[in-house]
Design a protein around this motif. Structure first.
Motif, PDB file in Angstrom:
ATOM      1  N   CYS A   1       0.829  -5.918   0.566  1.00 56.08           N
ATOM      2  CA  CYS A   1       0.017  -5.619  -0.848  1.00 56.08           C
ATOM      3  C   CYS A   1       0.472  -4.385  -1.515  1.00 56.08           C
ATOM      4  O   CYS A   1       0.484  -4.105  -2.706  1.00 56.08           O
ATOM      5  N   GLU A   2       1.070  -3.280  -0.595  1.00 56.88           N
ATOM      6  CA  GLU A   2       1.696  -2.011  -1.426  1.00 56.88           C
ATOM      7  C   GLU A   2       2.853  -2.280  -2.154  1.00 56.88           C
ATOM      8  O   GLU A   2       2.841  -1.808  -3.279  1.00 56.88           O
TER       9      GLU A   2
ATOM     10  N   SER B   1       1.798  -3.810  -5.266  1.00 61.20           N
ATOM     11  CA  SER B   1       0.849  -3.066  -5.988  1.00 61.20           C
ATOM     12  C   SER B   1      -0.447  -3.691  -5.984  1.00 61.20           C
ATOM     13  O   SER B   1      -1.344  -3.371  -7.071  1.00 61.20           O
TER      14      SER B   1
ATOM     15  N   LYS C   1       0.055 -13.721  -6.126  1.00 64.83           N
ATOM     16  CA  LYS C   1       1.148 -12.923  -6.817  1.00 64.83           C
ATOM     17  C   LYS C   1       2.464 -13.369  -6.403  1.00 64.83           C
ATOM     18  O   LYS C   1       3.283 -13.461  -7.273  1.00 64.83           O
TER      19      LYS C   1
END
Length: 208
Positions: free
Chosen positions: A137-138, A141, A163
């Motif tokens: 997730c980091e 973003s 994503k």
């Protein structure tokens, strides 16, 4: 990719026993957007917990004392998953937990195809030190909540899958499988199959 519809699932367990689900979370995706998310506490057998598991997810026996058992909760969860596409981050955990829980509780296997967002991220994102859900997730973003709580993890998983498919620029889940050389997993009324590389052979497990 148009018309991306699936349900992301996350499971938390009370002990090292796979048949010890204590929380189930889902995030429902319609046309590449999360339209609903929710979670259920589940009372594991004997409401017993291992200290290690409680340290990981902070779910305690007091929180599930009055919860329903898995067969009762599953009747509600199943309606979201049956005949659809299910995604889990590290499905080698979640889907096997489901399989063992179905068998232990004499619950009929459902019908759905399942994908692993952990493996999809490894195909598409290169250079990550870890492909744990918070790290992915980091890297993408994507805002992320509390790790190891089922609804938040399901939402994170859903956003990662959306994503990653955008980055892959594929038109269908079939094209995704063809490009990266794997076949999705599947539950049917009579059997279970994990997500596999096309080079891997697997003998399915029957439900009875």
């Amino acid at each position: 990719m148009e018309s991306l519809n699936f349900v992301a699932v996350d499971l938390e367990t009370a002990t090292s026993n796979r048949n010890s689900i204590c929380e189930i979370g889902i995030a429902v995706v319609k046309d590449s957007e999360i339209v609903e998310s929710k979670s259920w506490f589940v009372k594991p057998e004997g409401n017993k917990y291992d200290n290690f598991n409680m340290f990981i997810h902070h779910i305690t026996p007091e929180m599930t004392e009055n919860a329903s058992s898995f067969p009762a909760v599953w009747k509600e969860v199943e309606a979201y998953l049956t005949d659809g596409v299910v995604v889990a981050h590290n499905s080698s955990f979640d889907m096997y937990v489901l399989r063992e829980t179905f068998l232990a509780n004499n619950v009929e296997f459902p019908n759905f195809k399942h994908f692993c967002s952990y493996r999809i991220a490894k195909y598409i994102l290169k250079g990550c030190n870890s492909y744990s859900l918070p790290n992915v997730c980091e890297a993408l973003s994507i805002p992320f909540g509390t790790h190891h709580r089922a609804e938040g993890d399901a939402i994170g998983c859903a956003n990662v899958f959306i994503k990653c498919l955008e980055l892959a620029e594929v038109d269908s889940l079939e094209e995704l499988q063809s490009r990266y050389g794997f076949t999705c997993g599947e539950f049917t009324i009579n059997s279970f199959k994990p997500q596999l590389s096309v080079r891997t052979r697997y003998r399915g497990v029957l439900s009875s």
